[in-house]
Design an enzyme around this catalytic site. Sequence first.
Site, PDB file in Angstrom:
ATOM      1  N   SER A   1      46.401  -9.897  -3.136  1.00  0.00           N
ATOM      2  CA  SER A   1      47.050 -10.728  -2.201  1.00  0.00           C
ATOM      3  C   SER A   1      47.253  -9.310  -1.455  1.00  0.00           C
ATOM      4  O   SER A   1      48.512  -8.672  -2.553  1.00  0.00           O
ATOM      5  CB  SER A   1      47.506 -11.624  -1.657  1.00  0.00           C
ATOM      6  OG  SER A   1      48.572 -11.403  -0.769  1.00  0.00           O
ATOM      7  N   SER A   2      47.783  -9.079  -0.741  1.00  0.00           N
ATOM      8  CA  SER A   2      48.372  -7.766   0.256  1.00  0.00           C
ATOM      9  C   SER A   2      49.576  -8.159   0.845  1.00  0.00           C
ATOM     10  O   SER A   2      50.330  -6.937   1.337  1.00  0.00           O
ATOM     11  CB  SER A   2      46.711  -7.340   1.309  1.00  0.00           C
ATOM     12  OG  SER A   2      47.002  -8.176   2.315  1.00  0.00           O
TER      13      SER A   2
ATOM     14  N   LYS B   1      50.475 -12.169  -6.335  1.00  0.00           N
ATOM     15  CA  LYS B   1      49.305 -13.373  -6.399  1.00  0.00           C
ATOM     16  C   LYS B   1      48.168 -13.378  -6.981  1.00  0.00           C
ATOM     17  O   LYS B   1      48.110 -12.233  -7.296  1.00  0.00           O
ATOM     18  CB  LYS B   1      48.792 -13.547  -5.345  1.00  0.00           C
ATOM     19  CG  LYS B   1      48.330 -14.910  -5.129  1.00  0.00           C
ATOM     20  CD  LYS B   1      48.264 -15.681  -3.434  1.00  0.00           C
ATOM     21  CE  LYS B   1      47.420 -16.722  -3.377  1.00  0.00           C
ATOM     22  NZ  LYS B   1      46.097 -16.855  -4.091  1.00  0.00           N
TER      23      LYS B   1
ATOM     24  N   ASN C   1      -3.590  -4.382  -4.141  1.00  0.00           N
ATOM     25  CA  ASN C   1      -4.415  -5.642  -4.407  1.00  0.00           C
ATOM     26  C   ASN C   1      -3.998  -5.931  -5.027  1.00  0.00           C
ATOM     27  O   ASN C   1      -4.224  -6.914  -5.525  1.00  0.00           O
ATOM     28  CB  ASN C   1      -5.224  -6.346  -3.417  1.00  0.00           C
ATOM     29  CG  ASN C   1      -5.478  -5.421  -1.796  1.00  0.00           C
ATOM     30  OD1 ASN C   1      -4.221  -5.562  -1.743  1.00  0.00           O
ATOM     31  ND2 ASN C   1      -5.879  -5.707  -0.949  1.00  0.00           N
TER      32      ASN C   1
ATOM     33  N   SER D   1      -7.270  -0.952  -6.346  1.00  0.00           N
ATOM     34  CA  SER D   1      -6.842  -1.461  -5.538  1.00  0.00           C
ATOM     35  C   SER D   1      -5.345  -1.418  -5.152  1.00  0.00           C
ATOM     36  O   SER D   1      -4.513  -2.098  -6.424  1.00  0.00           O
ATOM     37  CB  SER D   1      -7.559  -2.618  -4.622  1.00  0.00           C
ATOM     38  OG  SER D   1      -7.032  -3.323  -3.225  1.00  0.00           O
TER      39      SER D   1
ATOM     40  N   THR E   1       0.930  -1.726   0.244  1.00  0.00           N
ATOM     41  CA  THR E   1      -0.153  -0.276  -0.077  1.00  0.00           C
ATOM     42  C   THR E   1       0.750   1.197  -0.407  1.00  0.00           C
ATOM     43  O   THR E   1       0.440   2.117  -0.455  1.00  0.00           O
ATOM     44  CB  THR E   1      -1.173  -0.254   1.208  1.00  0.00           C
ATOM     45  OG1 THR E   1      -2.231  -1.109   0.926  1.00  0.00           O
ATOM     46  CG2 THR E   1      -2.253   1.378   0.741  1.00  0.00           C
TER      47      THR E   1
ATOM     48  N   THR F   1      36.340 -37.166 -13.831  1.00  0.00           N
ATOM     49  CA  THR F   1      34.871 -37.388 -13.238  1.00  0.00           C
ATOM     50  C   THR F   1      34.918 -38.255 -11.600  1.00  0.00           C
ATOM     51  O   THR F   1      36.498 -38.617 -10.818  1.00  0.00           O
ATOM     52  CB  THR F   1      33.945 -38.732 -13.655  1.00  0.00           C
ATOM     53  OG1 THR F   1      34.927 -40.026 -13.370  1.00  0.00           O
ATOM     54  CG2 THR F   1      33.653 -38.427 -14.924  1.00  0.00           C
TER      55      THR F   1
END
Length: 485
Positions: A318-319, A324, A142, A140, A101, A187
């Site tokens: 990476s830090s 990386k 709805n 409405s 509403t 697999t």
Amino acid sequence: MTTRREHDLLGDRDVPAEAYYGVHTLRAVENFPISGTKISIYPDLIAALASIKLAAAKSNQELGLLDDVRANAIVAAAEEIRAGALHEQFVVDVIQGGAGTSTNMNANEVIANRALELLGRTKGDYHFLHPNEHVNMSQSTNDVYPTALKLAGYSGIMRLVDAMAVLRGAFEAKSEEFKDIVKMGRTQLQDAVPMTLGQEFSTYAVMLGEDEQRLKEAVLLVCEINMGATAIGTGINSHPDYAGLVCRHLRTTTGIPVVTAANLVEATQDCGAFVQLSGVLKRVAVKLSKTCNDLRLLSSGPRVGLGEINLPPMQAGSSIMPGKVNPVIPEVVNQIAFEVIGNDVTVSFAAEAGQLQLNAFEPIIAHSLFKSVNHLRSGCLTLAEKCVSGITANREHLRRGVERSIGIVTALNPYIGYANATEIAQQALVSNKSVYDLVLEKKLLTREQLDQILQPEVLTQPRSFAITSAGGKTEVVTVGPRQID
């Protein structure tokens, strides 16, 4: 800040004078400080609401219920909003009580006040043009709100389908590029039998194509709308011809092939279409996430992983670890998938929680669905552009893997028998010798026969095999597919 005084059921409130929304929206903003995300984050929803108000005004005008002056002003205001204007005035939270509403009233008030402006009147002059009596005539929440969700969902899904086609095209291009590269299939993460890298990438394209079709099927369910149902589906306060007219105007305005539900009472309470659509979105997410898992695994390394393919480097990974680089694009798509799966759970619970003639929880259904659609679309486009299109293959590494693999012994079963093949596999594993060399050592096949059997085109597609002897000469005969009537 200058204000104007507006009145509702609970009394008078001061609304910012320049705001196009009114007292109902103001109270909703105060009542639902939940997510901090306004409904304006979903432009498709705002455009859908405007389309509904436009179609309703035209229908009421044709039925003689709304005069030309007010109807034309409402239509003009709605057209502006459909074109992107005033979206910032849609300020209620995406998560709200009241079955939508607050969203419907936000639309009614913004359109009413813009229409008043177009007529040369001041905002809040509701004695002349009222949000409920005129903009919301024959409606409405709805029937307006679920219809708006369906219109917005349709638009978003079709854009998602287009994005999936872009990603599918990227995989198809790689499948063609890699069609001559033989590798070992796996697999349960163990060596299986040879295939081509092109075959591997083609599966990702096929999965996407299948899901594009499932989405196109599911989106047809949201084309059934309940406009004309008004409060619970009985059509109270609407003209007998209104439902058909408003549906026709919506089709013309939006281009979406909407139809009026056969039973408006059922359609007003049923959220099955949203559940179905969410389930298909989950299917897309699950398969897309599986694809990203594969890409991360195949590119693992670069020295001590599988290292079969290279994903384009996008940023330092990476830090602390110099050099990386991480598979950040597949990772972000994985996370989108996790969110979509969770959103599907939310949609399921919200749909189940509806009671009697209305489901009050459609706002969280809308938020969950729109997030899933938007994020999947962005994920597909990002994965195509920033990852798949730049993938390269480590050809020599893949070739050596096939040569060293024990799995190629499976291809020798028709020639040397399962028992001999098993013995060769066990010896190869213990001795670290190749299957090729052990078969020659045991004189089970000649070099010429082995070379013919282990050709890439023989290893990676169905073939019928035989060893024949004629005139003292032994040879391997391979027969390709034949036409079966």
